[in-house]
Design a protein around this motif. Sequence first.
Motif, PDB file in Angstrom:
ATOM      1  N   GLY A 226      55.543   7.526  18.238  1.00 51.83           N
ATOM      2  CA  GLY A 226      56.200   6.407  17.562  1.00 51.83           C
ATOM      3  C   GLY A 226      56.651   5.337  18.537  1.00 51.83           C
ATOM      4  O   GLY A 226      56.561   4.138  18.255  1.00 51.83           O
ATOM      5  N   GLN A 227      57.119   5.767  19.722  1.00 56.23           N
ATOM      6  CA  GLN A 227      57.578   4.798  20.716  1.00 56.23           C
ATOM      7  C   GLN A 227      56.413   4.047  21.344  1.00 56.23           C
ATOM      8  O   GLN A 227      56.493   2.847  21.597  1.00 56.23           O
ATOM      9  N   VAL A 228      55.309   4.758  21.592  1.00 58.82           N
ATOM     10  CA  VAL A 228      54.141   4.095  22.185  1.00 58.82           C
ATOM     11  C   VAL A 228      53.622   3.016  21.253  1.00 58.82           C
ATOM     12  O   VAL A 228      53.172   1.948  21.675  1.00 58.82           O
ATOM     13  N   GLY A 229      53.696   3.258  19.964  1.00 52.82           N
ATOM     14  CA  GLY A 229      53.166   2.311  18.992  1.00 52.82           C
ATOM     15  C   GLY A 229      54.042   1.102  18.751  1.00 52.82           C
ATOM     16  O   GLY A 229      53.625   0.167  18.059  1.00 52.82           O
ATOM     17  N   THR A 230      55.259   1.055  19.318  1.00 50.29           N
ATOM     18  CA  THR A 230      56.148  -0.082  19.064  1.00 50.29           C
ATOM     19  C   THR A 230      55.760  -1.321  19.856  1.00 50.29           C
ATOM     20  O   THR A 230      56.158  -2.429  19.509  1.00 50.29           O
ATOM     21  N   ARG A 231      55.037  -1.134  20.958  1.00 51.12           N
ATOM     22  CA  ARG A 231      54.621  -2.240  21.841  1.00 51.12           C
ATOM     23  C   ARG A 231      55.812  -2.966  22.449  1.00 51.12           C
ATOM     24  O   ARG A 231      55.719  -4.133  22.825  1.00 51.12           O
ATOM     25  N   LEU A 232      56.944  -2.293  22.536  1.00 53.73           N
ATOM     26  CA  LEU A 232      58.114  -2.898  23.176  1.00 53.73           C
ATOM     27  C   LEU A 232      58.029  -2.697  24.682  1.00 53.73           C
ATOM     28  O   LEU A 232      57.357  -1.793  25.179  1.00 53.73           O
ATOM     29  N   PHE A 233      58.726  -3.540  25.441  1.00 53.56           N
ATOM     30  CA  PHE A 233      58.766  -3.397  26.891  1.00 53.56           C
ATOM     31  C   PHE A 233      60.173  -3.702  27.374  1.00 53.56           C
ATOM     32  O   PHE A 233      61.010  -4.237  26.640  1.00 53.56           O
ATOM     33  N   LEU A 258      53.305   9.124  28.894  1.00 51.55           N
ATOM     34  CA  LEU A 258      54.404   8.602  29.707  1.00 51.55           C
ATOM     35  C   LEU A 258      53.919   7.452  30.595  1.00 51.55           C
ATOM     36  O   LEU A 258      54.622   6.453  30.779  1.00 51.55           O
ATOM     37  N   ARG A 259      52.724   7.590  31.123  1.00 51.33           N
ATOM     38  CA  ARG A 259      52.178   6.512  31.958  1.00 51.33           C
ATOM     39  C   ARG A 259      51.916   5.259  31.134  1.00 51.33           C
ATOM     40  O   ARG A 259      52.089   4.134  31.613  1.00 51.33           O
ATOM     41  N   ALA A 260      51.488   5.456  29.870  1.00 45.99           N
ATOM     42  CA  ALA A 260      51.259   4.297  29.004  1.00 45.99           C
ATOM     43  C   ALA A 260      52.568   3.552  28.751  1.00 45.99           C
ATOM     44  O   ALA A 260      52.595   2.311  28.730  1.00 45.99           O
ATOM     45  N   LEU A 261      53.650   4.274  28.568  1.00 50.39           N
ATOM     46  CA  LEU A 261      54.957   3.625  28.397  1.00 50.39           C
ATOM     47  C   LEU A 261      55.345   2.860  29.653  1.00 50.39           C
ATOM     48  O   LEU A 261      55.858   1.740  29.588  1.00 50.39           O
ATOM     49  N   ARG A 262      55.111   3.480  30.812  1.00 45.94           N
ATOM     50  CA  ARG A 262      55.441   2.826  32.081  1.00 45.94           C
ATOM     51  C   ARG A 262      54.606   1.572  32.293  1.00 45.94           C
ATOM     52  O   ARG A 262      55.129   0.514  32.676  1.00 45.94           O
ATOM     53  N   GLY A 265      55.564  -1.814  30.932  1.00 39.69           N
ATOM     54  CA  GLY A 265      56.715  -2.517  31.469  1.00 39.69           C
ATOM     55  C   GLY A 265      58.025  -1.831  31.170  1.00 39.69           C
ATOM     56  O   GLY A 265      59.086  -2.467  31.210  1.00 39.69           O
ATOM     57  N   ASN A 266      57.984  -0.530  30.902  1.00 42.93           N
ATOM     58  CA  ASN A 266      59.197   0.231  30.636  1.00 42.93           C
ATOM     59  C   ASN A 266      59.513   1.143  31.811  1.00 42.93           C
ATOM     60  O   ASN A 266      58.668   1.413  32.670  1.00 42.93           O
ATOM     61  N   SER A 267      60.732   1.638  31.843  1.00 42.96           N
ATOM     62  CA  SER A 267      61.125   2.650  32.813  1.00 42.96           C
ATOM     63  C   SER A 267      61.228   3.983  32.081  1.00 42.96           C
ATOM     64  O   SER A 267      61.844   4.061  31.022  1.00 42.96           O
ATOM     65  N   VAL A 268      60.627   5.008  32.629  1.00 45.35           N
ATOM     66  CA  VAL A 268      60.655   6.338  32.021  1.00 45.35           C
ATOM     67  C   VAL A 268      61.388   7.267  32.973  1.00 45.35           C
ATOM     68  O   VAL A 268      60.918   7.545  34.072  1.00 45.35           O
ATOM     69  N   VAL A 269      62.548   7.712  32.568  1.00 44.22           N
ATOM     70  CA  VAL A 269      63.344   8.612  33.388  1.00 44.22           C
ATOM     71  C   VAL A 269      63.328   9.988  32.738  1.00 44.22           C
ATOM     72  O   VAL A 269      63.817  10.168  31.626  1.00 44.22           O
ATOM     73  N   VAL A 270      62.738  10.961  33.402  1.00 45.35           N
ATOM     74  CA  VAL A 270      62.759  12.331  32.918  1.00 45.35           C
ATOM     75  C   VAL A 270      63.965  13.004  33.567  1.00 45.35           C
ATOM     76  O   VAL A 270      63.972  13.280  34.762  1.00 45.35           O
ATOM     77  N   VAL A 271      65.014  13.231  32.804  1.00 45.78           N
ATOM     78  CA  VAL A 271      66.264  13.741  33.368  1.00 45.78           C
ATOM     79  C   VAL A 271      66.091  15.148  33.906  1.00 45.78           C
ATOM     80  O   VAL A 271      66.481  15.454  35.014  1.00 45.78           O
ATOM     81  N   VAL A 272      65.508  16.027  33.115  1.00 49.45           N
ATOM     82  CA  VAL A 272      65.332  17.415  33.522  1.00 49.45           C
ATOM     83  C   VAL A 272      63.873  17.783  33.333  1.00 49.45           C
ATOM     84  O   VAL A 272      63.348  17.652  32.239  1.00 49.45           O
ATOM     85  N   GLU A 273      63.221  18.225  34.372  1.00 51.38           N
ATOM     86  CA  GLU A 273      61.828  18.636  34.243  1.00 51.38           C
ATOM     87  C   GLU A 273      61.474  19.605  35.361  1.00 51.38           C
ATOM     88  O   GLU A 273      61.818  19.372  36.518  1.00 51.38           O
ATOM     89  N   HIS A 274      60.815  20.701  34.978  1.00 46.36           N
ATOM     90  CA  HIS A 274      60.417  21.698  35.963  1.00 46.36           C
ATOM     91  C   HIS A 274      58.909  21.844  36.067  1.00 46.36           C
ATOM     92  O   HIS A 274      58.430  22.558  36.942  1.00 46.36           O
ATOM     93  N   ASP A 275      58.159  21.226  35.160  1.00 49.34           N
ATOM     94  CA  ASP A 275      56.714  21.398  35.156  1.00 49.34           C
ATOM     95  C   ASP A 275      56.078  20.704  36.355  1.00 49.34           C
ATOM     96  O   ASP A 275      56.317  19.520  36.609  1.00 49.34           O
ATOM     97  N   ALA A 276      55.274  21.459  37.092  1.00 48.67           N
ATOM     98  CA  ALA A 276      54.681  20.931  38.322  1.00 48.67           C
ATOM     99  C   ALA A 276      53.798  19.724  38.055  1.00 48.67           C
ATOM    100  O   ALA A 276      53.756  18.784  38.867  1.00 48.67           O
ATOM    101  N   ARG A 277      53.093  19.691  36.921  1.00 49.74           N
ATOM    102  CA  ARG A 277      52.183  18.581  36.639  1.00 49.74           C
ATOM    103  C   ARG A 277      52.943  17.281  36.422  1.00 49.74           C
ATOM    104  O   ARG A 277      52.501  16.211  36.847  1.00 49.74           O
ATOM    105  N   VAL A 278      54.064  17.358  35.736  1.00 52.58           N
ATOM    106  CA  VAL A 278      54.859  16.154  35.511  1.00 52.58           C
ATOM    107  C   VAL A 278      55.484  15.684  36.816  1.00 52.58           C
ATOM    108  O   VAL A 278      55.520  14.486  37.115  1.00 52.58           O
ATOM    109  N   ILE A 279      55.971  16.632  37.624  1.00 53.70           N
ATOM    110  CA  ILE A 279      56.566  16.269  38.914  1.00 53.70           C
ATOM    111  C   ILE A 279      55.523  15.602  39.803  1.00 53.70           C
ATOM    112  O   ILE A 279      55.786  14.575  40.438  1.00 53.70           O
ATOM    113  N   GLU A 280      54.316  16.170  39.839  1.00 49.56           N
ATOM    114  CA  GLU A 280      53.268  15.599  40.686  1.00 49.56           C
ATOM    115  C   GLU A 280      52.797  14.240  40.188  1.00 49.56           C
ATOM    116  O   GLU A 280      52.289  13.429  40.963  1.00 49.56           O
TER     117      GLU A 280
END
Length: 679
Positions: A226-233, A258-262, A265-280
């Motif tokens: 839903g957020q990706v489809g808003t086209r907001l930045f 997440l990269r599409a949101l970034r 022109g947005n900032s994506v802050v993942v507060v808590v994340e342990h998955d190696a793929r997201v960290i990398e």
Amino acid sequence: MEVAGPAFSFNLPFGQCPDCAGVGVVLAGDEGLVVPDLELSVVEGAVAPWRERSAAGCREAAVAVVSGWGVRPEAPWRSLPPGLREVLLRGREVAVPGRSEVFTGVLPWLAERQRAAAGGSFPGQVFLRPVPCSSCGGGRLRAEQRAVRVGGRGITEVSALPVTGCREFFAGLELAERERVLVEQAVEEILERLSRLVEVGLGYLTLDRPARTLSTGEAQRVRLAGQVGTRLFGLLYVLDEPTAGLHPQDVEELVGTLRALRDRGNSVVVVVEHDARVIEAADWVVELGPAAGEHGGRLLFSGPVEALRSSEESVTGGYLAGRWGRGLPERRRASEPGRELVVRGAVEHNLGGVDVAFPLGCVVAVSGVSGAGKSTLVDQILYRVIDRALGGDAPPPGAHERVEGVELVDRVIRVDQSPIGRSARSTPATYTGVLDAVRTLFARTERARRCGFTPGRFSFNSPGGRCEECSGEGVVRVEMHFLPDVFLPCAECGGSRYDAETLSVTYRGRTIAEVLAMTVEEAAEFFREDPPAVRGPLRVLCEVGLGYLRLGQAGTTLSGGEAQRVKLAAELHRRAGRHTVYVLDEPTTGLHARDVERLVGVLHRLVDRGHTAVVVSHSMDVVRAADWVIDLGPGGGRDGGRVVAVGTPEEVASGRGHTARHLRRALGKDGVPGEIGVR
């Protein structure tokens, strides 16, 4: 007839089906719930709803009906003629000695009580099961709305399509020129929103799927779509564990979102994340630590992920670089022939007649992409069947033919991440039994014996020694009326939970309140010379990585992973004996690689004690360390529900499918170092 757009909403009175109020299902009596034990007679209470005292008249009337058929009232339900059973269940005019009258069967009797409750709860509700509404067929809408067709299909038919099928329907919709002018913009918007759902890997979901049936990962990806489809930045997105409940294949799709949101022109802050793929995949990593509780809270690293791997202080970097983490188990356990639980003909939800065996005495991992049917198979069928067979109160199991081998199991325990208690009264000390042993030690002190104090005096859950101002909770509730209530430390006891007399008793210089304020590590050292009843649970809590918790810490403040490990620690401290099947669904949610490593070790220790662990997990660290793997799929929703592969992790990794590909990487079979956190 002209029908306005809002009339197609089942949430509004003029659109919803009047019989089910737009829910699509109604509660109806279920013969299996009404007569749970076929060996009982009507006299012995075979008809469960009529066992209660208020239904004595119904039970007596049923006995008269049975006698009127020339059947002994003591005859078990199984032996009753089919026609008699039908009368007892659904009722009709019957001849009873001396007269003829209408006998109300148990199912109409339950329906009448349901109508009298007017939508509220009533005692017989536990004997009802939700079934599709006969008026709307589960479509939720009135007949007038269901009669409207677009492209040859009604709205309920379109809603029942998976997202991919729905997109194909609207993409191929043929409209007249006048219709195209009216709805072309709406169709474009529908197609765009459906495409966003497909992009985040939810193409298998049907549009009419109830939100409560979505997994955590599915619900989060719906919101992201839903957020990706808003086209907001220019927005700041804050996410907490966005990979919870996601298969590695789904994580890759999430990273793309997440990269599409970034990139917009947005900032994506993942507060808590342990998955190696997201960290990398992150542009910048901030790590706190080095451990939990009072051993954490320091900034260990802040910078790009490339520098994280080489950081000597970073715990996460050590795992990513392969410097930490142990290898695979030395051997894979194999179940003895005939010692297995076998599910036959599982067809609940999207399961397509699944037949699968769970070997006993092993760590069994059930894997597959989101929506493949894992939780349905393990939780809604396997666990519920075993629990009910052992006298538990689990809900009715999902549709299946039978489960074989239940007689080989003595106990079944579902170890989830729910809190260990609903209030501050439940603590690690009370849950593991440590406090019981500590109270005994305090009661044996000279001052306690002189004052006549028993172990009960040192319980904050019962009157006598607790502070009565806060009832032993250590905090008092302040009602804020239109705002959330506020909890403040009790002014009478200062948060200690006990009264002054109880606190006058000390054990080796410490009061009971001071003991509860200790961390598990401090307590293990303090009680190192005391009986095993005290030392044992403390040692196990330390071994599962919870040494930083305080003994008196309220259970409601523990994270899901902490609560789950407290439960496992309590099980490890039990005496080995009866064969127990432990069922865990996504136990690695919220856990760092170091904690996953400890969790896997705990599971293997439970199995070493003669038990079985069935784990639904997307974590390849758990799957690769299991003895046996059951992989469902190949996709989710209608594309899932089939057994893709079974065998050891190596055997499953040699096959095809999403799990096989990621499991090969975890095992280091494709030239990539194995992943983190294994036994």
